[in-house]
Write an enzyme that holds these catalytic residues in place. Sequence first.
Site, short mmCIF file in Angstrom:
data_model
loop_
_atom_site.label_atom_id
_atom_site.label_comp_id
_atom_site.label_asym_id
_atom_site.label_seq_id
_atom_site.Cartn_x
_atom_site.Cartn_y
_atom_site.Cartn_z
N GLU A 91 -53.85 -17.02 4.65
CA GLU A 91 -54.20 -16.32 3.41
C GLU A 91 -55.52 -15.56 3.56
O GLU A 91 -55.64 -14.41 3.15
CB GLU A 91 -54.28 -17.30 2.24
CG GLU A 91 -52.95 -17.90 1.84
CD GLU A 91 -51.97 -16.90 1.25
OE1 GLU A 91 -52.39 -15.84 0.73
OE2 GLU A 91 -50.76 -17.16 1.32
N ASN A 101 -55.81 -11.52 3.52
CA ASN A 101 -56.68 -10.84 2.54
C ASN A 101 -57.64 -9.88 3.24
O ASN A 101 -57.86 -8.76 2.78
CB ASN A 101 -57.49 -11.85 1.72
CG ASN A 101 -56.71 -12.42 0.56
OD1 ASN A 101 -55.59 -12.02 0.27
ND2 ASN A 101 -57.33 -13.36 -0.13
N ARG A 151 -47.88 -8.26 -3.92
CA ARG A 151 -48.82 -9.35 -3.64
C ARG A 151 -48.84 -10.28 -4.84
O ARG A 151 -48.84 -9.84 -5.98
CB ARG A 151 -50.22 -8.79 -3.37
CG ARG A 151 -50.29 -7.86 -2.19
CD ARG A 151 -50.13 -8.65 -0.92
NE ARG A 151 -49.84 -7.76 0.20
CZ ARG A 151 -49.36 -8.16 1.35
NH1 ARG A 151 -49.10 -9.44 1.54
NH2 ARG A 151 -49.13 -7.32 2.31
#
Length: 158
Positions: free
Chosen positions: A59, A63, A119
């Site tokens: 994650e 990002n 997203r």
Amino acid sequence: MDKVKITETKNTQSGNHMRLSMDAESVNEGLARVAVAAFASSLNPTLEELEDVKTAVSEAVTNAIIHGYRGIENKGEVIVEAYIEEDELRVSITDYGVGIRDLPRAMEPLYTTAPEEERSGMGFAFMEAFMDTLLVSSKPGETIVRMSKRFGKDESDV
């Protein structure tokens, strides 16, 4: 061609450290999660603990790649560092992109700046859920996500 460089892995008196420098390309996300998982394996984590770490790293790196370099033609690099001291793994993910404009809002579950890319806005929520600590600092030109997880905790420690 993507450039990936492991710049150092060293064992110090205070613990073990690794550093991975890679282009901010989606294909490198898997490398980051596997490298940190392999590094953390010396702590003898359970499969569940290892999956938690891999998900959190995934994650954070995603990002950095998707949001950190948004709108920048020549994407930069993502730096993944991991440290082991005693029974604790500390991980930091750094990008040198645009920064997070509204950090408190970005930390809210379901908030996303990229709804057109489908997203979910759950990245920070997953990192927080799967790791013991999460600290994010951001300004234009640098975002650092720091996470830690202690291994071998028994239920009374939770």
